[in-house]
Design an enzyme around this catalytic site. Structure first.
Site, PDB file in Angstrom:
ATOM      1  N   CYS A   1      21.792 -33.518  22.383  1.00 34.24           N
ATOM      2  CA  CYS A   1      20.475 -33.678  21.777  1.00 34.24           C
ATOM      3  C   CYS A   1      19.417 -33.101  22.707  1.00 34.24           C
ATOM      4  CB  CYS A   1      20.198 -35.154  21.516  1.00 34.24           C
ATOM      5  SG  CYS A   1      18.573 -35.481  20.778  1.00 34.24           S
TER       6      CYS A   1
ATOM      7  N   HIS B   1      22.494 -35.793  12.193  1.00 33.28           N
ATOM      8  CA  HIS B   1      21.815 -35.930  13.486  1.00 33.28           C
ATOM      9  C   HIS B   1      20.298 -35.867  13.303  1.00 33.28           C
ATOM     10  CE1 HIS B   1      21.658 -35.097  17.991  1.00 33.28           C
ATOM     11  NE2 HIS B   1      20.424 -34.817  17.587  1.00 33.28           N
ATOM     12  N   GLU B   2      19.817 -34.860  12.563  1.00 32.32           N
ATOM     13  CA  GLU B   2      18.373 -34.696  12.421  1.00 32.32           C
ATOM     14  C   GLU B   2      17.762 -35.764  11.524  1.00 32.32           C
ATOM     15  OE1 GLU B   2      16.924 -32.876  14.474  1.00 32.32           O
ATOM     16  OE2 GLU B   2      18.769 -31.907  15.148  1.00 32.32           O
TER      17      GLU B   2
ATOM     18  N   HIS C   1      17.196 -38.923  13.437  1.00 32.05           N
ATOM     19  CA  HIS C   1      15.980 -38.905  14.253  1.00 32.05           C
ATOM     20  C   HIS C   1      14.792 -39.489  13.481  1.00 32.05           C
ATOM     21  CE1 HIS C   1      16.669 -37.111  18.139  1.00 32.05           C
ATOM     22  NE2 HIS C   1      17.295 -36.064  17.641  1.00 32.05           N
TER      23      HIS C   1
END
Length: 214
Positions: A126, A168-169, A172
């Site tokens: 990351c 993953h994004e 966030h």
């Protein structure tokens, strides 16, 4: 102590970020903006400012370099992320990880849900946690819903490495870092990754470091 920027309208904050040329500063783990759920995008930035912001996110992602970047990673708590992966990897890696080229995309207000029960575990890093990687087991296939930067609806299924990037994004934007989902016994420095764990799969790392794979 809170700063005036903490209370500034989001458009003003973005204008301030864009006042200088070049990539935007990336926020590192420990900053509260990475742990708060981002605000749903609902026109807080006009179309011209949104386009400039998206362009800056793309430049920053390329410069880092990375394959995805979410607005909170540059300190802006909006549900916006950009993804892009040219996937310049050896054939062995492509086959093992399902890493295929992912054209540039803007994700606005994205959510995902698993498609099927299959999971895949690979090392992941990351931009907000520089210098480290860890193995994360993620859904092998996900359905993404949301919008693009034009406000058009998005409803699409991703698999392989693109599915990992999407998860993953989007995480966030919910205040979740990859380490929250990682097998912590796998946590490895960039140096260790280069020297020991550059293989296409993490099977060797699992045996040596003592953790299970799905």
């Amino acid at each position: 102590m809170a700063t005036p920027r903490d209370h500034a309208p989001l458009a003003e904050q973005v204008e301030e970020l864009l006042a200088t040329d070049g990539p935007l500063p990336i926020v590192a783990a420990g900053d509260p903006v990475l742990r708060r759920g981002a605000e749903r995008f609902d026109g807080q930035l006009d179309s011209a400012l949104l386009a400039r912001f998206v362009g800056a996110l793309r430049v920053t992602m390329h410069e880092a370099p990375g394959v995805g970047l979410a607005a909170p990673q540059v300190g802006v708590p909006l549900r916006i992320a950009v993804i892009e992966d040219p996937a310049p990897v050896p054939e062995e890696v492509r086959l093992a990880r399902g890493r295929v080229p992912l054209p540039f995309r803007v994700l606005v207000n994205p959510t995902y849900e698993p498609v099927g029960a299959d999971r895949a575990a690979f090392f992941e890093g990351c931009l907000s946690v520089p210098g480290w990687q860890a193995v994360v087991a993620r859904h092998a296939e996900v359905r993404l819903r949301g919008e693009d930067e034009q406000g058009h609806p998005v409803d699409e299924v991703f698999s392989g490495w693109p599915a990992r990037i999407v998860q993953h994004e989007t995480d966030h934007l919910d205040g979740v870092l990859y380490l929250d989902r990682a097998e912590l016994r796998s946590l490895s420095s960039s140096q260790a990754m280069a020297e020991r764990w550059a293989q296409a799969t993490p099977e060797g790392a699992a045996k040596a470091l003592g953790f299970d794979l799905p």
